[in-house]
Design an enzyme around this catalytic site. Structure first.
Site, PDB file in Angstrom:
ATOM      1  N   GLU A 169       0.562  -1.624   0.191  1.00  0.00           N
ATOM      2  CA  GLU A 169       0.400  -0.171  -0.460  1.00  0.00           C
ATOM      3  C   GLU A 169       1.641   1.099  -0.012  1.00  0.00           C
ATOM      4  OE1 GLU A 169      -2.907  -1.100   3.310  1.00  0.00           O
ATOM      5  OE2 GLU A 169      -3.082  -2.604   2.666  1.00  0.00           O
ATOM      6  N   ASN A 212       2.161  -4.757  -3.214  1.00  0.00           N
ATOM      7  CA  ASN A 212       0.210  -5.266  -2.943  1.00  0.00           C
ATOM      8  C   ASN A 212      -0.149  -4.057  -3.085  1.00  0.00           C
ATOM      9  OD1 ASN A 212      -1.490  -7.778  -1.950  1.00  0.00           O
ATOM     10  ND2 ASN A 212      -1.073  -6.807   0.140  1.00  0.00           N
ATOM     11  N   HIS A 248     -10.623  -6.527  -1.749  1.00  0.00           N
ATOM     12  CA  HIS A 248     -11.638  -6.402  -0.863  1.00  0.00           C
ATOM     13  C   HIS A 248     -12.545  -5.658  -2.041  1.00  0.00           C
ATOM     14  CE1 HIS A 248      -8.918  -8.062   2.750  1.00  0.00           C
ATOM     15  NE2 HIS A 248      -7.986  -7.146   2.014  1.00  0.00           N
ATOM     16  N   GLU A 277      -6.150 -10.949  -0.869  1.00  0.00           N
ATOM     17  CA  GLU A 277      -6.820 -10.728   0.228  1.00  0.00           C
ATOM     18  C   GLU A 277      -8.232 -10.832   0.229  1.00  0.00           C
ATOM     19  OE1 GLU A 277      -5.583  -7.977   2.843  1.00  0.00           O
ATOM     20  OE2 GLU A 277      -3.940  -7.851   2.769  1.00  0.00           O
ATOM     21  N   ASP A 279     -12.212 -10.710  -0.282  1.00  0.00           N
ATOM     22  CA  ASP A 279     -13.355 -10.671   0.151  1.00  0.00           C
ATOM     23  C   ASP A 279     -14.620  -9.714  -0.418  1.00  0.00           C
ATOM     24  OD1 ASP A 279     -12.517  -8.293   1.922  1.00  0.00           O
ATOM     25  OD2 ASP A 279     -12.266  -9.551   3.413  1.00  0.00           O
TER      26      ASP A 279
HETATM   27  O1  9MR Z   1      -7.189  -8.237   8.980  1.00  0.00           O
HETATM   28  C1  9MR Z   1      -6.214  -7.310   9.642  1.00  0.00           C
HETATM   29  C2  9MR Z   1      -6.482  -6.805  10.997  1.00  0.00           C
HETATM   30  O2  9MR Z   1      -6.826  -8.018  11.937  1.00  0.00           O
HETATM   31  C3  9MR Z   1      -5.944  -5.411  11.429  1.00  0.00           C
HETATM   32  O3  9MR Z   1      -6.580  -5.428  12.092  1.00  0.00           O
HETATM   33  C4  9MR Z   1      -5.792  -4.574  10.018  1.00  0.00           C
HETATM   34  C5  9MR Z   1      -5.551  -3.806  10.765  1.00  0.00           C
HETATM   35  O4  9MR Z   1      -4.875  -2.552  10.090  1.00  0.00           O
HETATM   36  O5  9MR Z   1      -5.075  -5.364   8.869  1.00  0.00           O
HETATM   37  C6  9MR Z   1      -5.494  -5.707   8.672  1.00  0.00           C
HETATM   38  O6  9MR Z   1      -5.348  -6.498   7.243  1.00  0.00           O
HETATM   39  C7  9MR Z   1      -5.258  -5.559   6.672  1.00  0.00           C
HETATM   40  C8  9MR Z   1      -4.308  -5.970   5.321  1.00  0.00           C
HETATM   41  O7  9MR Z   1      -3.062  -5.842   6.695  1.00  0.00           O
HETATM   42  C9  9MR Z   1      -3.507  -5.254   4.597  1.00  0.00           C
HETATM   43  N1  9MR Z   1      -4.501  -4.828   3.394  1.00  0.00           N
HETATM   44  C10 9MR Z   1      -6.037  -5.050   3.946  1.00  0.00           C
HETATM   45  C11 9MR Z   1      -6.374  -5.617   5.160  1.00  0.00           C
HETATM   46  C12 9MR Z   1      -7.935  -4.950   5.746  1.00  0.00           C
HETATM   47  O8  9MR Z   1      -7.248  -3.563   6.324  1.00  0.00           O
END
Ligand code: 9MR
Length: 364
Positions: A169, A212, A248, A277, A279
């Site tokens: 990101e 990513n 997402h 990722e 969903d």
């Molecule tokens: O699923 C993850 C969640 O448990 C954390 O609290 C969150 C914090 O930023 O991150 C989530 O995972 C993220 C991933 O690492 C990067 N892309 C977006 C995902 C969803 O927020």
């Protein structure tokens, strides 16, 4: 079936599929799982729930404590991604102190269950520990800190990580580098991104190294920015091997119809591609239960994302960001939304699960 035949069938099922034979009864045996349905060499993955938002929820850590969850994780998937357990704040909580316990356990679990691992992540603007974000360092110190972290973490799992999300990101939705909120880019300049890839490659020459991000499923300003950057980096000989879209999606927005075309243009740069990722969230009715129509549309979104990946030969890895609603990040981050994964809380399957499995099986 004759008794002898039945015994033989049971025997072969147990011996051939071990250790995946521990499939939860509700998954109905390994012949009906996603990983079994997948074409050879195609990895179907899930995030491994734990850390992050889970730490504030009224349940114990899923990966280490929920046995039925672990059984389904082993039975259904051929790739796993630590959801939070390899992020800076989790794995490097204090300067000079690492917390490898859970990450080690995930890598071990993957080996025992013949799964590959996607490492996530090394250079990001989020989930960095306070000692790093709030500390006072010279540029040289900061650079040394990143180098040491990448060398240590990537080196520890050398040979056991299939793909690393080296940089996560780094662009905003308008295609601008995150120069304000990404500590590395802000303090050290954009050149640090190339260094991160070089250091990761030195530490594990076999791991495929990825950029990513989210909102890069389509051809748009953000994915254009990646395209231009990666083209330059590869021309300069920087070891960048892959580009992945997180996937997402939300039923409140249209499906990104140009996903396949977008993946193909990155493949054209000589890169691997992946969906990492996936969903599909939705705004829930007052009852909290999705309607039949929502479930159908959700299944359609999942299926179309998977089909786009299957149609691109460089896309060999499709990972969902958790498989069961009760552990999903979505309701925690988006009020009134949820039901984003492919299984109900008792691990029974939604239409989206069936859509994934039949789509995989059709290409087997
Ligand atoms: O699923 C993850 C969640 O448990 C954390 O609290 C969150 C914090 O930023 O991150 C989530 O995972 C993220 C991933 O690492 C990067 N892309 C977006 C995902 C969803 O927020």
């Amino acid at each position: 079936m004759k008794p002898a035949r039945l015994i033989l069938t049971l025997f072969t099922a147990v011996t051939l599929s071990a250790p995946v034979a521990s499939a939860a009864p509700e998954t109905g045996g390994h012949h009906q799982t996603l990983r079994w349905a997948a074409p050879k060499g195609f990895h179907i993955g899930s995030a491994v729930a734990g850390g992050g938002h889970h730490e504030n929820q009224p349940y114990p850590d899923p990966f280490t404590s929920d046995r039925p969850y672990r059984r389904v994780l082993a039975a259904e998937f051929s790739s796993v991604s630590p959801e939070n357990q390899m992020k800076w704040e989790y794995i490097h909580p204090e300067r000079g102190r690492y917390n490898f316990g859970t990450a080690d356990a995930i890598v071990r679990f993957a080996q025992q269950n013949r799964q590959v691992v996607r490492g996530h992540t090394l250079l990001w603007h989020s989930q960095n520990p306070e000692w790093l974000e709030k500390g006072t360092f010279t540029k040289d110190e900061l650079r040394a800190i990143l180098r040491e972290h990448i060398t240590t973490v990537v080196g520890r799992y050398r040979g056991r990580i299939q793909q690393w999300d080296v940089a996560n990101e780094i662009f905003t939705d308008t295609g601008a580098l995150r120069t304000a909120d990404n500590i590395w880019i802000r303090e050290l300049g954009p050149g640090i991104v190339a260094d991160a890839f070089r250091w990761a490659h030195q530490a594990d020459p076999k791991a495929k190294l990825f950029f990513n991000d989210y909102n890069v499923e389509s051809v748009n300003a953000k994915s254009d920015a990646y395209y231009a950057l990666i083209k330059d980096l590869r021309a300069a000989g920087v070891p960048v091997h892959g580009f992945s879209a997180q996937g997402h999606l939300s039923l409140d927005y249209g499906f990104p119809d140009d996903l396949e075309r977008n993946l193909k243009r990155f493949a054209g740069l000589g890169l691997q591609t992946a969906l990492t990722e996936v969903d599909v969230r939705m705004t829930l009715p007052a009852s909290g239960v999705p309607t039949e129509a929502q479930l159908r549309q959700q299944a359609d979104y999942y299926q179309r994302m998977l089909t786009a990946c299957l149609n691109v030969s460089s896309c060999r890895s499709f990972t969902i960001w958790g498989f069961v609603d009760k552990y999903s990040w979505v309701p925690v981050f988006f009020q009134g939304q949820g039901a984003a994964t492919v299984m109900w809380d008792d691990f029974s399957r939604k239409p989206a699960y069936d859509a994934l499995r039949s789509t995989l099986a059709a290409r087997r």
